[in-house]
Design a protein around this motif. Structure first.
Motif, PDB file in Angstrom:
ATOM      1  N   GLU A 195      20.318  -7.985 -11.263  1.00 13.75           N
ATOM      2  CA  GLU A 195      19.120  -7.657 -11.061  1.00 13.75           C
ATOM      3  C   GLU A 195      18.778  -6.166 -10.732  1.00 13.75           C
ATOM      4  N   PHE A 196      17.254  -5.799 -10.997  1.00 16.43           N
ATOM      5  CA  PHE A 196      16.949  -4.441 -10.596  1.00 16.43           C
ATOM      6  C   PHE A 196      15.619  -4.530 -10.372  1.00 16.43           C
ATOM      7  N   SER A 197      14.966  -3.700  -9.421  1.00 16.15           N
ATOM      8  CA  SER A 197      13.559  -3.576  -9.245  1.00 16.15           C
ATOM      9  C   SER A 197      12.763  -2.678  -9.610  1.00 16.15           C
ATOM     10  N   LEU A 198      11.378  -3.001  -9.618  1.00 18.03           N
ATOM     11  CA  LEU A 198      10.387  -2.000 -10.330  1.00 18.03           C
ATOM     12  C   LEU A 198       9.306  -1.933  -9.081  1.00 18.03           C
ATOM     13  N   VAL A 199       8.807  -0.629  -8.866  1.00 21.25           N
ATOM     14  CA  VAL A 199       8.176  -0.305  -7.883  1.00 21.25           C
ATOM     15  C   VAL A 199       6.859   0.479  -8.344  1.00 21.25           C
ATOM     16  N   ALA A 200       5.502  -0.205  -8.224  1.00 19.31           N
ATOM     17  CA  ALA A 200       4.329   0.428  -8.560  1.00 19.31           C
ATOM     18  C   ALA A 200       3.894   1.365  -7.538  1.00 19.31           C
ATOM     19  N   ILE A 201       3.578   2.559  -7.481  1.00 20.23           N
ATOM     20  CA  ILE A 201       2.997   2.987  -6.270  1.00 20.23           C
ATOM     21  C   ILE A 201       1.702   4.011  -6.673  1.00 20.23           C
ATOM     22  N   GLU A 202       0.649   4.017  -5.784  1.00 24.46           N
ATOM     23  CA  GLU A 202      -0.417   4.584  -5.883  1.00 24.46           C
ATOM     24  C   GLU A 202      -0.907   5.411  -4.742  1.00 24.46           C
ATOM     25  N   LEU A 203      -1.303   6.775  -5.056  1.00 20.13           N
ATOM     26  CA  LEU A 203      -1.698   7.542  -3.855  1.00 20.13           C
ATOM     27  C   LEU A 203      -2.933   7.067  -3.285  1.00 20.13           C
ATOM     28  N   ASP A 204      -3.007   6.887  -2.145  1.00 15.65           N
ATOM     29  CA  ASP A 204      -4.255   6.603  -1.316  1.00 15.65           C
ATOM     30  C   ASP A 204      -5.196   7.394  -1.429  1.00 15.65           C
ATOM     31  N   PRO A 205      -6.306   7.086  -1.224  1.00 16.60           N
ATOM     32  CA  PRO A 205      -7.621   8.283  -1.074  1.00 16.60           C
ATOM     33  C   PRO A 205      -7.176   9.037   0.227  1.00 16.60           C
ATOM     34  N   LEU A 206      -7.317  10.275  -0.203  1.00 16.20           N
ATOM     35  CA  LEU A 206      -6.897  11.455   0.920  1.00 16.20           C
ATOM     36  C   LEU A 206      -8.008  11.475   1.935  1.00 16.20           C
ATOM     37  N   THR A 285      -1.180   8.886   2.482  1.00  9.74           N
ATOM     38  CA  THR A 285      -0.606   7.530   2.435  1.00  9.74           C
ATOM     39  C   THR A 285      -0.380   7.172   0.882  1.00  9.74           C
ATOM     40  N   VAL A 286       0.430   6.018   0.751  1.00 14.00           N
ATOM     41  CA  VAL A 286       0.596   5.451  -0.604  1.00 14.00           C
ATOM     42  C   VAL A 286       0.534   3.856  -0.336  1.00 14.00           C
ATOM     43  N   SER A 287       0.387   3.204  -1.438  1.00 19.38           N
ATOM     44  CA  SER A 287       0.563   1.791  -1.696  1.00 19.38           C
ATOM     45  C   SER A 287       1.281   1.375  -2.610  1.00 19.38           C
ATOM     46  N   MET A 288       2.137   0.168  -2.575  1.00 20.59           N
ATOM     47  CA  MET A 288       3.393  -0.114  -3.412  1.00 20.59           C
ATOM     48  C   MET A 288       3.066  -1.421  -3.768  1.00 20.59           C
ATOM     49  N   GLY A 289       3.518  -1.880  -5.015  1.00 21.52           N
ATOM     50  CA  GLY A 289       3.670  -2.935  -5.186  1.00 21.52           C
ATOM     51  C   GLY A 289       5.278  -3.306  -5.629  1.00 21.52           C
ATOM     52  N   VAL A 290       6.159  -4.087  -5.214  1.00 25.64           N
ATOM     53  CA  VAL A 290       7.655  -4.247  -5.487  1.00 25.64           C
ATOM     54  C   VAL A 290       7.769  -5.728  -6.223  1.00 25.64           C
ATOM     55  N   ARG A 315      -3.230  -2.461  -2.197  1.00 21.78           N
ATOM     56  CA  ARG A 315      -4.537  -1.602  -2.094  1.00 21.78           C
ATOM     57  C   ARG A 315      -5.645  -2.581  -1.445  1.00 21.78           C
ATOM     58  N   LYS A 316      -5.852  -3.809  -1.633  1.00 21.30           N
ATOM     59  CA  LYS A 316      -6.640  -4.743  -1.210  1.00 21.30           C
ATOM     60  C   LYS A 316      -6.503  -4.888   0.320  1.00 21.30           C
ATOM     61  N   ARG A 317      -5.319  -4.767   0.837  1.00 22.26           N
ATOM     62  CA  ARG A 317      -5.147  -4.726   2.447  1.00 22.26           C
ATOM     63  C   ARG A 317      -5.400  -3.512   3.163  1.00 22.26           C
ATOM     64  N   GLY A 318      -6.182  -2.624   2.272  1.00 26.02           N
ATOM     65  CA  GLY A 318      -6.574  -1.317   3.024  1.00 26.02           C
ATOM     66  C   GLY A 318      -5.376  -0.081   2.689  1.00 26.02           C
ATOM     67  N   GLY A 319      -4.423  -0.243   1.809  1.00 26.98           N
ATOM     68  CA  GLY A 319      -3.405   0.820   1.538  1.00 26.98           C
ATOM     69  C   GLY A 319      -2.564   0.949   2.619  1.00 26.98           C
ATOM     70  N   ASN A 320      -1.637   2.115   2.521  1.00 23.60           N
ATOM     71  CA  ASN A 320      -0.588   2.314   3.285  1.00 23.60           C
ATOM     72  C   ASN A 320       0.180   0.988   3.572  1.00 23.60           C
ATOM     73  N   HIS A 321       0.396   0.270   2.507  1.00 27.56           N
ATOM     74  CA  HIS A 321       1.066  -0.876   2.613  1.00 27.56           C
ATOM     75  C   HIS A 321       2.074  -1.180   1.356  1.00 27.56           C
ATOM     76  N   VAL A 322       3.169  -2.057   1.473  1.00 25.85           N
ATOM     77  CA  VAL A 322       4.299  -2.508   0.735  1.00 25.85           C
ATOM     78  C   VAL A 322       4.148  -3.717   0.711  1.00 25.85           C
ATOM     79  N   THR A 323       3.855  -4.429  -0.897  1.00 26.55           N
ATOM     80  CA  THR A 323       3.503  -5.700  -1.086  1.00 26.55           C
ATOM     81  C   THR A 323       4.674  -6.124  -2.083  1.00 26.55           C
ATOM     82  N   LEU A 324       5.329  -7.326  -1.858  1.00 17.83           N
ATOM     83  CA  LEU A 324       6.181  -8.216  -2.719  1.00 17.83           C
ATOM     84  C   LEU A 324       5.503  -8.965  -3.863  1.00 17.83           C
ATOM     85  N   ALA A 325       5.827  -8.703  -4.899  1.00 17.51           N
ATOM     86  CA  ALA A 325       5.283  -9.677  -6.113  1.00 17.51           C
ATOM     87  C   ALA A 325       5.997 -11.142  -5.763  1.00 17.51           C
TER      88      ALA A 325
END
Length: 332
Positions: A195-206, A285-290, A315-325
């Motif tokens: 296995e391997f993992s892919l992480v999608a990251i987005e910079l939250d609004p400054l 801060t950043v938001s991430m999806g794993v 992002r829906k949770r307000g940002g600055n969060h890591v969510t698992l698929a």
């Protein structure tokens, strides 16, 4: 006639005065009462007298010109005259050279008026801000030095990086290189059943303060994020800048739980990272999806989609969060 507030019911004025003086001493505050016409001291407490290198007894009946240099006391006289003309008093800052040491004070002044409404005396409360100002100056210097170090590090990186494969601003791989690496990782993992993992990251609004500084602030934040992504990935991993504020990280041979732990650590680093511009700490801060292959998806396209869906949830949770698929469960 002016309105005179009534005495506090049930309290002896002399007892109240003693209590207030004791409070001033306990709070390490300077206190003085001056005659309104001559601006000579009627009363000085020990703290203020000590700052001026004297005693309360010696200062009584004197003016500031006797205790301060000619370049210093006129500013006090100006502030005192202004306070005497105000009905609600005034707060001013003063920088004085006392016994060879630079001291900074906040001084609150208010006039006491007689029955005819004219000022009879001037009360002054002195707060020593010297230690606080020194701490602020040291912090400003440290921030300036950190900003210079960040600028030097980025300049060196830009001089030495491979411009063909990497983004010039962040030092991360370009999108094309990342997609090639992702295809190879899918093929390798399919053949070797790993296995391997892919992480999608987005910079939250400054923050608003950073946005007000415009493009230079965003550039500094992206440079910092690039450093953190490079510092948190191994040689066999790949981190990429996909567009202006989107990033991707490929973690070779890493499962979903480990990927989540690593990205949670990265998220905390981002949230506490000092990014300095013009002496201000910008913060970001950043938001991430794993997502992971093959637990959350069996194809490259489905893997990318799973990571994007998880990112959208973060992002829906307000940002600055890591969510698992979500992990796929197939019925036999």
């Amino acid at each position: 006639m002016t309105d005179v507030p009534p005495p506090i019911a049930g309290l002896d004025p002399e007892a109240l005065e003693r209590a207030l003086r004791e409070l001033l001493d306990r709070l390490d505050l300077g206190f003085a009462v001056k005659e309104a016409g001559s601006l000579k001291y009627l009363h000085v407490n020990a703290r203020l007298a000590g700052w001026l290198g004297s005693t309360p007894e010696a200062m009584r009946g004197t003016a500031d010109a006797q205790w301060l240099e000619a370049s210093q006391w006129p500013a006090l006289r100006t502030a005192e005259n202004a306070a005497l003309a105000m009905t609600r008093g005034a707060l001013t800052e003063h920088k004085l050279e006392l016994a060879g040491t630079r001291r900074e004070f906040d001084v609150a002044r208010i006039a006491l008026r007689g029955g005819d409404g004219a000022p009879a005396a001037l009360l002054g409360l002195w707060i020593d801000r010297s230690a606080q100002r020194q701490v602020e100056a040291k912090l400003a210097l440290a921030l300036a030095q950190l900003e210079q170090q960040q600028q030097a590090a980025e300049a060196l990186r830009r001089e030495t990086q491979d411009h063909g494969a990497r983004d010039a601003l962040t030092g991360l791989f370009q999108k094309e290189h990342f997609e090639d690496q992702l295809r190879r990782e899918v093929d390798l993992s399919s053949r070797e059943h790993r296995e391997f993992s892919l992480v999608a990251i987005e910079l939250d609004p400054l923050p608003a303060e950073a946005q007000a500084l415009g493009t230079p602030a965003r550039t500094r934040v992206l440079e910092a994020l690039g450093r953190l992504l490079r510092g948190n990935t191994r040689a066999m991993d790949a981190s990429c800048r996909l567009d202006d504020s989107r990033f991707g990280v490929l973690l070779s041979g890493v499962g979903l739980a480990t990927a989540h732990a690593r990205m949670e650590g990265l998220r905390r680093q981002c949230a506490t990272q000092m990014v300095v511009l013009e002496g201000r700490n910008l913060g970001f801060t950043v938001s991430m999806g794993v997502a992971s292959f093959p637990h959350t998806a069996h194809t490259q396209e489905a893997l990318v989609q799973a990571a994007e869906i998880a990112l959208a949830e973060a992002r829906k949770r307000g940002g600055n969060h890591v969510t698992l698929a979500s992990i796929r469960f197939e019925l036999p």
